[in-house]
Each structure stands twice: as C-alpha cells, then as structure tokens.
Motif scaffolding. Structure first.
Motif, PDB file in Angstrom:
ATOM      1  N   TYR A   1       0.822  -1.197   0.000  1.00 59.20           N
ATOM      2  CA  TYR A   1       0.000   0.000   0.000  1.00 59.20           C
ATOM      3  C   TYR A   1       0.862   1.255   0.000  1.00 59.20           C
ATOM      4  O   TYR A   1       0.595   2.206  -0.728  1.00 59.20           O
ATOM      5  CB  TYR A   1      -0.946   0.009   1.207  1.00 59.20           C
ATOM      6  N   GLN A   2       1.898   1.244   0.814  1.00 58.96           N
ATOM      7  CA  GLN A   2       2.796   2.397   0.877  1.00 58.96           C
ATOM      8  C   GLN A   2       3.466   2.623  -0.479  1.00 58.96           C
ATOM      9  O   GLN A   2       3.589   3.757  -0.931  1.00 58.96           O
ATOM     10  CB  GLN A   2       3.844   2.194   1.965  1.00 58.96           C
ATOM     11  N   GLU A   3       3.849   1.552  -1.145  1.00 57.31           N
ATOM     12  CA  GLU A   3       4.505   1.672  -2.447  1.00 57.31           C
ATOM     13  C   GLU A   3       3.551   2.236  -3.502  1.00 57.31           C
ATOM     14  O   GLU A   3       3.949   3.054  -4.327  1.00 57.31           O
ATOM     15  CB  GLU A   3       5.056   0.321  -2.902  1.00 57.31           C
ATOM     16  N   VAL A   4       2.289   1.825  -3.472  1.00 55.62           N
ATOM     17  CA  VAL A   4       1.297   2.367  -4.418  1.00 55.62           C
ATOM     18  C   VAL A   4       1.134   3.862  -4.192  1.00 55.62           C
ATOM     19  O   VAL A   4       1.117   4.654  -5.138  1.00 55.62           O
ATOM     20  CB  VAL A   4      -0.060   1.627  -4.290  1.00 55.62           C
ATOM     21  N   ILE A   5       1.025   4.278  -2.945  1.00 53.89           N
ATOM     22  CA  ILE A   5       0.874   5.697  -2.626  1.00 53.89           C
ATOM     23  C   ILE A   5       2.101   6.486  -3.071  1.00 53.89           C
ATOM     24  O   ILE A   5       1.985   7.545  -3.693  1.00 53.89           O
ATOM     25  CB  ILE A   5       0.583   5.898  -1.123  1.00 53.89           C
TER      26      ILE A   5
ATOM     27  N   VAL B   1      -6.024   1.203  -0.872  1.00 57.43           N
ATOM     28  CA  VAL B   1      -4.726   1.421  -0.212  1.00 57.43           C
ATOM     29  C   VAL B   1      -4.814   2.468   0.888  1.00 57.43           C
ATOM     30  O   VAL B   1      -3.938   2.538   1.748  1.00 57.43           O
ATOM     31  CB  VAL B   1      -3.596   1.814  -1.206  1.00 57.43           C
ATOM     32  N   PHE B   2      -5.872   3.258   0.896  1.00 60.51           N
ATOM     33  CA  PHE B   2      -6.031   4.302   1.908  1.00 60.51           C
ATOM     34  C   PHE B   2      -6.759   3.802   3.160  1.00 60.51           C
ATOM     35  O   PHE B   2      -7.030   4.587   4.069  1.00 60.51           O
ATOM     36  CB  PHE B   2      -6.748   5.515   1.316  1.00 60.51           C
ATOM     37  N   GLU B   3      -7.021   2.526   3.229  1.00 56.51           N
ATOM     38  CA  GLU B   3      -7.731   1.957   4.370  1.00 56.51           C
ATOM     39  C   GLU B   3      -7.014   2.262   5.690  1.00 56.51           C
ATOM     40  O   GLU B   3      -7.647   2.545   6.704  1.00 56.51           O
ATOM     41  CB  GLU B   3      -7.877   0.442   4.189  1.00 56.51           C
ATOM     42  N   GLY B   4      -5.699   2.253   5.694  1.00 55.90           N
ATOM     43  CA  GLY B   4      -4.930   2.492   6.909  1.00 55.90           C
ATOM     44  C   GLY B   4      -4.953   3.925   7.406  1.00 55.90           C
ATOM     45  O   GLY B   4      -4.500   4.217   8.521  1.00 55.90           O
ATOM     46  N   ILE B   5      -5.494   4.844   6.609  1.00 56.19           N
ATOM     47  CA  ILE B   5      -5.547   6.260   6.999  1.00 56.19           C
ATOM     48  C   ILE B   5      -6.354   6.436   8.282  1.00 56.19           C
ATOM     49  O   ILE B   5      -6.121   7.371   9.041  1.00 56.19           O
ATOM     50  CB  ILE B   5      -6.138   7.115   5.849  1.00 56.19           C
TER      51      ILE B   5
ATOM     52  N   ALA C   1       2.114  13.858   0.026  1.00 57.39           N
ATOM     53  CA  ALA C   1       2.060  12.613  -0.746  1.00 57.39           C
ATOM     54  C   ALA C   1       0.684  11.966  -0.682  1.00 57.39           C
ATOM     55  O   ALA C   1       0.201  11.434  -1.688  1.00 57.39           O
ATOM     56  CB  ALA C   1       3.119  11.635  -0.243  1.00 57.39           C
ATOM     57  N   ILE C   2       0.042  12.026   0.462  1.00 57.38           N
ATOM     58  CA  ILE C   2      -1.282  11.406   0.616  1.00 57.38           C
ATOM     59  C   ILE C   2      -2.301  12.106  -0.275  1.00 57.38           C
ATOM     60  O   ILE C   2      -3.057  11.457  -0.999  1.00 57.38           O
ATOM     61  CB  ILE C   2      -1.750  11.448   2.083  1.00 57.38           C
TER      62      ILE C   2
END
Length: 148
Positions: A8-12, A113-117, A66-67
């Motif tokens: 997820y971090q890599e996609v962002i 990928v933003f689920e962890g936000i 970045a977000i």
C-alpha cells in the motif's frame, strides 16, 4: 510493517512521484479547487463531461503532501468514464473507508490502499481533499472566461 502495508505504501509513493492525470485541461466543462489552510494543500480539479454524460477527461494541478496527491491521482483513474452519479457513489464509499465508517471496500480497487488512513485521523483530510474538489466541480459548471 506487514507486506500488505508495504505494498500500500509503495502504491501511494508511486502515485505521488508519478501522478496520473496531473496537468491542466484545455477546455474543462467543470472545475473547482480544494484548499486546506491548516496544512497548505491546494489543488484544482477540472473535468470534461462527454456527450454521453460520462467523465471523459479529468486533470488536477496544485501542490500538497504525498497522501493528497496520491489520492487525487488514484481518484482520477477510478472515475474516468464514470457518470457523475457513479463518481459521487465512489466518493461516498471512499469517505466511508478513510473515516472508518465502512467495513468493506468492494469496488474501490486501488483506492483501498487508503484503508490504513483511519489510524491517522489528521491525514483523513489529506486523503479526501481532492474528492471534495471533485464534488464541487460536479456541482458547478465552469463559467466561460472572457479573453477581452
């Protein structure tokens, strides 16, 4: 960090470094801006609705973290060729995801990928800033600019 978190971090990071649909449109039919005075993120979203009523083209310009940039980039990929209502529905799903109000993420694709936000409440505004600009653009048609 789990392998899922790393992915997820890599996609962002990828969408931040190489944002999709970054740039101005020549003749948008709708546009709006999003600004967060607390952090300084500031973006303009412009789109063109096609004759069939779908989002034919979309672009964004501006600066931010970045977000926010990655969220805008992935958003533009997700809503191209969608109707305004489908884009609004996707906004509702995404908003539910990042605020922790939705437990599942069907149909969100890369936006998941933003689920962890949700673990970082101060970053939720970063993730949804561009989405609010999109909704603003859909609500308002661009007024012609006089060149005289």
């Amino acid at each position: 960090m789990s392998s899922t978190d790393e992915l997820y971090q890599e996609v962002i990071l990828d969408h931040n470094r190489q944002p999709r649909h970054f740039g101005q449109l020549d003749a948008p039919t709708h546009q709006a801006e999003g600004y967060n005075p607390l952090c300084g993120d500031h973006y303009q979203v412009a789109l063109t609705l096609g004759d069939d009523g779908t989002i034919e083209d979309i672009g964004f310009t501006g600066t931010g973290c970045a977000i926010s940039k990655a969220s805008l980039s992935i958003m533009t990929e997700a809503i191209i060729n969608k109707t305004p209502q489908e884009a609004r529905d996707l906004f509702d799903q995404f908003h539910g995801l990042v605020t922790g109000k939705a437990m599942t993420t069907p149909g969100l694709g890369k936006l998941a990928v933003f689920e962890g936000i949700t673990r970082f409440p101060t970053r939720v505004k970063c993730a949804i800033l561009g989405w609010h600009a999109l909704i603003g653009a859909l609500d308002e048609k661009t007024k012609p600019v006089s060149t005289e």
